[in-house]
Design a protein around this motif. Structure first.
Motif, PDB file in Angstrom:
ATOM      1  N   ARG A   1      36.147  87.874 -57.721  1.00 19.42           N
ATOM      2  CA  ARG A   1      34.915  88.188 -57.006  1.00 19.42           C
ATOM      3  C   ARG A   1      33.651  87.588 -57.819  1.00 19.42           C
ATOM      4  NH1 ARG A   1      38.052  92.721 -56.559  1.00 19.42           N
ATOM      5  NH2 ARG A   1      37.139  93.686 -58.169  1.00 19.42           N
ATOM      6  N   ALA A   2      33.773  87.681 -59.100  1.00 17.84           N
ATOM      7  CA  ALA A   2      32.347  87.068 -59.932  1.00 17.84           C
ATOM      8  C   ALA A   2      32.307  85.856 -59.903  1.00 17.84           C
ATOM      9  CB  ALA A   2      32.548  87.686 -61.182  1.00 17.84           C
ATOM     10  N   TRP A   3      33.368  85.039 -59.600  1.00 20.02           N
ATOM     11  CA  TRP A   3      33.438  83.564 -59.834  1.00 20.02           C
ATOM     12  C   TRP A   3      33.232  82.858 -58.635  1.00 20.02           C
ATOM     13  CZ3 TRP A   3      38.149  83.015 -63.575  1.00 20.02           C
ATOM     14  CH2 TRP A   3      37.684  83.427 -64.892  1.00 20.02           C
ATOM     15  N   GLY A   4      33.338  83.682 -57.587  1.00 17.65           N
ATOM     16  CA  GLY A   4      33.313  83.397 -56.032  1.00 17.65           C
ATOM     17  C   GLY A   4      34.575  82.746 -55.625  1.00 17.65           C
ATOM     18  N   SER A   5      35.644  82.951 -56.404  1.00 19.83           N
ATOM     19  CA  SER A   5      36.979  82.156 -56.163  1.00 19.83           C
ATOM     20  C   SER A   5      37.838  82.894 -55.050  1.00 19.83           C
ATOM     21  CB  SER A   5      37.929  82.342 -57.352  1.00 19.83           C
ATOM     22  OG  SER A   5      37.188  81.942 -58.385  1.00 19.83           O
ATOM     23  N   GLU A   6      38.723  81.987 -54.379  1.00 25.29           N
ATOM     24  CA  GLU A   6      39.809  82.611 -53.287  1.00 25.29           C
ATOM     25  C   GLU A   6      40.542  83.228 -54.305  1.00 25.29           C
ATOM     26  OE1 GLU A   6      40.777  79.175 -50.552  1.00 25.29           O
ATOM     27  OE2 GLU A   6      38.998  78.256 -51.384  1.00 25.29           O
ATOM     28  N   PHE A   7      41.202  84.413 -53.658  1.00 30.47           N
ATOM     29  CA  PHE A   7      42.122  85.117 -54.717  1.00 30.47           C
ATOM     30  C   PHE A   7      43.444  85.257 -53.978  1.00 30.47           C
ATOM     31  CE2 PHE A   7      43.425  89.536 -56.386  1.00 30.47           C
ATOM     32  CZ  PHE A   7      43.819  88.895 -57.497  1.00 30.47           C
ATOM     33  N   VAL A   8      44.578  84.692 -54.558  1.00 34.74           N
ATOM     34  CA  VAL A   8      45.790  84.625 -54.237  1.00 34.74           C
ATOM     35  C   VAL A   8      46.808  85.536 -55.192  1.00 34.74           C
ATOM     36  CG1 VAL A   8      47.876  83.431 -53.880  1.00 34.74           C
ATOM     37  CG2 VAL A   8      45.689  82.517 -53.137  1.00 34.74           C
ATOM     38  N   ARG A   9      47.064  86.708 -54.719  1.00 31.42           N
ATOM     39  CA  ARG A   9      47.873  87.737 -55.467  1.00 31.42           C
ATOM     40  C   ARG A   9      49.337  87.474 -55.032  1.00 31.42           C
ATOM     41  NH1 ARG A   9      49.980  92.911 -54.861  1.00 31.42           N
ATOM     42  NH2 ARG A   9      49.639  94.288 -56.430  1.00 31.42           N
ATOM     43  N   ILE A  10      50.143  87.280 -56.273  1.00 32.93           N
ATOM     44  CA  ILE A  10      51.680  87.163 -56.158  1.00 32.93           C
ATOM     45  C   ILE A  10      52.276  88.488 -56.566  1.00 32.93           C
ATOM     46  CG2 ILE A  10      53.700  85.972 -57.331  1.00 32.93           C
ATOM     47  CD1 ILE A  10      51.965  83.549 -57.468  1.00 32.93           C
ATOM     48  N   GLN A  11      53.168  88.929 -56.024  1.00 33.53           N
ATOM     49  CA  GLN A  11      53.893  90.091 -56.198  1.00 33.53           C
ATOM     50  C   GLN A  11      55.066  90.040 -57.206  1.00 33.53           C
ATOM     51  OE1 GLN A  11      53.097  92.863 -55.075  1.00 33.53           O
ATOM     52  NE2 GLN A  11      54.673  94.128 -56.085  1.00 33.53           N
ATOM     53  N   ASP A  12      54.936  90.573 -58.245  1.00 26.53           N
ATOM     54  CA  ASP A  12      55.805  90.467 -59.427  1.00 26.53           C
ATOM     55  C   ASP A  12      56.117  89.239 -60.138  1.00 26.53           C
ATOM     56  OD1 ASP A  12      56.298  93.248 -59.329  1.00 26.53           O
ATOM     57  OD2 ASP A  12      57.815  92.962 -57.575  1.00 26.53           O
ATOM     58  N   GLY A  13      55.100  88.227 -60.210  1.00 30.25           N
ATOM     59  CA  GLY A  13      55.103  86.988 -60.747  1.00 30.25           C
ATOM     60  C   GLY A  13      55.060  86.762 -62.243  1.00 30.25           C
ATOM     61  N   GLY A  14      54.869  87.952 -63.015  1.00 33.52           N
ATOM     62  CA  GLY A  14      54.781  87.829 -64.354  1.00 33.52           C
ATOM     63  C   GLY A  14      53.680  86.954 -64.716  1.00 33.52           C
ATOM     64  N   HIS A  15      53.590  86.163 -65.681  1.00 28.96           N
ATOM     65  CA  HIS A  15      52.331  85.363 -66.386  1.00 28.96           C
ATOM     66  C   HIS A  15      52.404  84.164 -65.678  1.00 28.96           C
ATOM     67  CE1 HIS A  15      48.972  84.764 -68.692  1.00 28.96           C
ATOM     68  NE2 HIS A  15      49.560  83.868 -69.589  1.00 28.96           N
ATOM     69  N   ILE A  16      53.273  83.846 -64.636  1.00 29.98           N
ATOM     70  CA  ILE A  16      53.212  82.701 -63.807  1.00 29.98           C
ATOM     71  C   ILE A  16      53.529  81.398 -64.904  1.00 29.98           C
ATOM     72  CG2 ILE A  16      52.327  81.355 -61.945  1.00 29.98           C
ATOM     73  CD1 ILE A  16      50.520  83.727 -61.433  1.00 29.98           C
TER      74      ILE A  16
END
Length: 198
Positions: free
Chosen positions: A135-150
């Motif tokens: 939100r602060a950076w104005g980024s599109e946000f993609v949330r992955i379920q249970d993806g750990g540290h990717i």
């Protein structure tokens, strides 16, 4: 266009999607820090800015973990050369004393398109904080379920979703063919974790 691969704390080892991408994209440049273990904000940001400013064309940032936070700290001249950024699994520098030099995290909007990818169970950054960064950076946000540290430990080697996001961000339809070797097996692909786009 240049892809600037920005690893996080302790670098990205063999098999990590960042390492795979750096080896397969001929127009990728990997940032190499002098000290991966005890990171200094001044040194890390200076090396990243230098890498960006040495390029003769617009760049796309591909950052992971602490690399995302270093990207947010960039000075104006380096930010101006960035066309877009894929910011994956950002770190929380206040959670680990060794990363505290990177706090506080900048909260101003980034002057380029960015996509921030976070996981619901990342041990290094709560997903709510990652959402606040977005939100602060104005980024599109993609949330992955249970993806750990990717990363490689959470099964994200080839990471097809990341390839798709990078392709969308860069507007380059040839990226997928370069990042997915024709003989890659399903066993080497990252898990197909559910995701949400905000």
């Amino acid at each position: 266009m240049r892809f600037i691969i920005v690893p996080g704390w302790r670098d990205s080892g063999p098999g990590h999607w960042q390492s795979l991408w750096a080896g397969r994209l001929d127009n990728a440049v990997r940032v190499r820090q002098d000290d991966w273990i005890t990171p200094s904000r001044k040194a890390w940001v200076a090396k990243l800015a230098q890498t960006i400013l040495l390029q003769r064309e617009p760049v796309i940032i591909v950052a992971h973990s602490l690399g995302c936070i270093a990207t947010a700290h960039l000075p104006a001249d380096a930010r101006a050369a960035i066309q877009g950024a894929l910011l994956v699994a950002p770190a929380d520098p206040e959670r680990r004393a060794i990363l505290s030099d990177f706090a506080p995290v900048p909260c101003q909007k980034l002057p380029y398109r960015s996509v921030l990818v976070a996981s619901s169970n990342d041990p290094y950054c709560p997903v709510r904080l990652a959402g606040a960064y977005a939100r602060a950076w104005g980024s599109e946000f993609v949330r992955i379920q249970d993806g750990g540290h990717i990363n490689i430990e959470s099964g994200h080697g080839e990471w097809p979703l990341g390839v798709a996001l990078l392709q969308s961000l860069a507007g380059d339809t040839d990226i997928a063919s370069r990042l997915h070797p024709p003989c890659s097996s399903s066993s080497r692909s990252s898990p197909s974790a559910p995701l949400e786009t905000v």
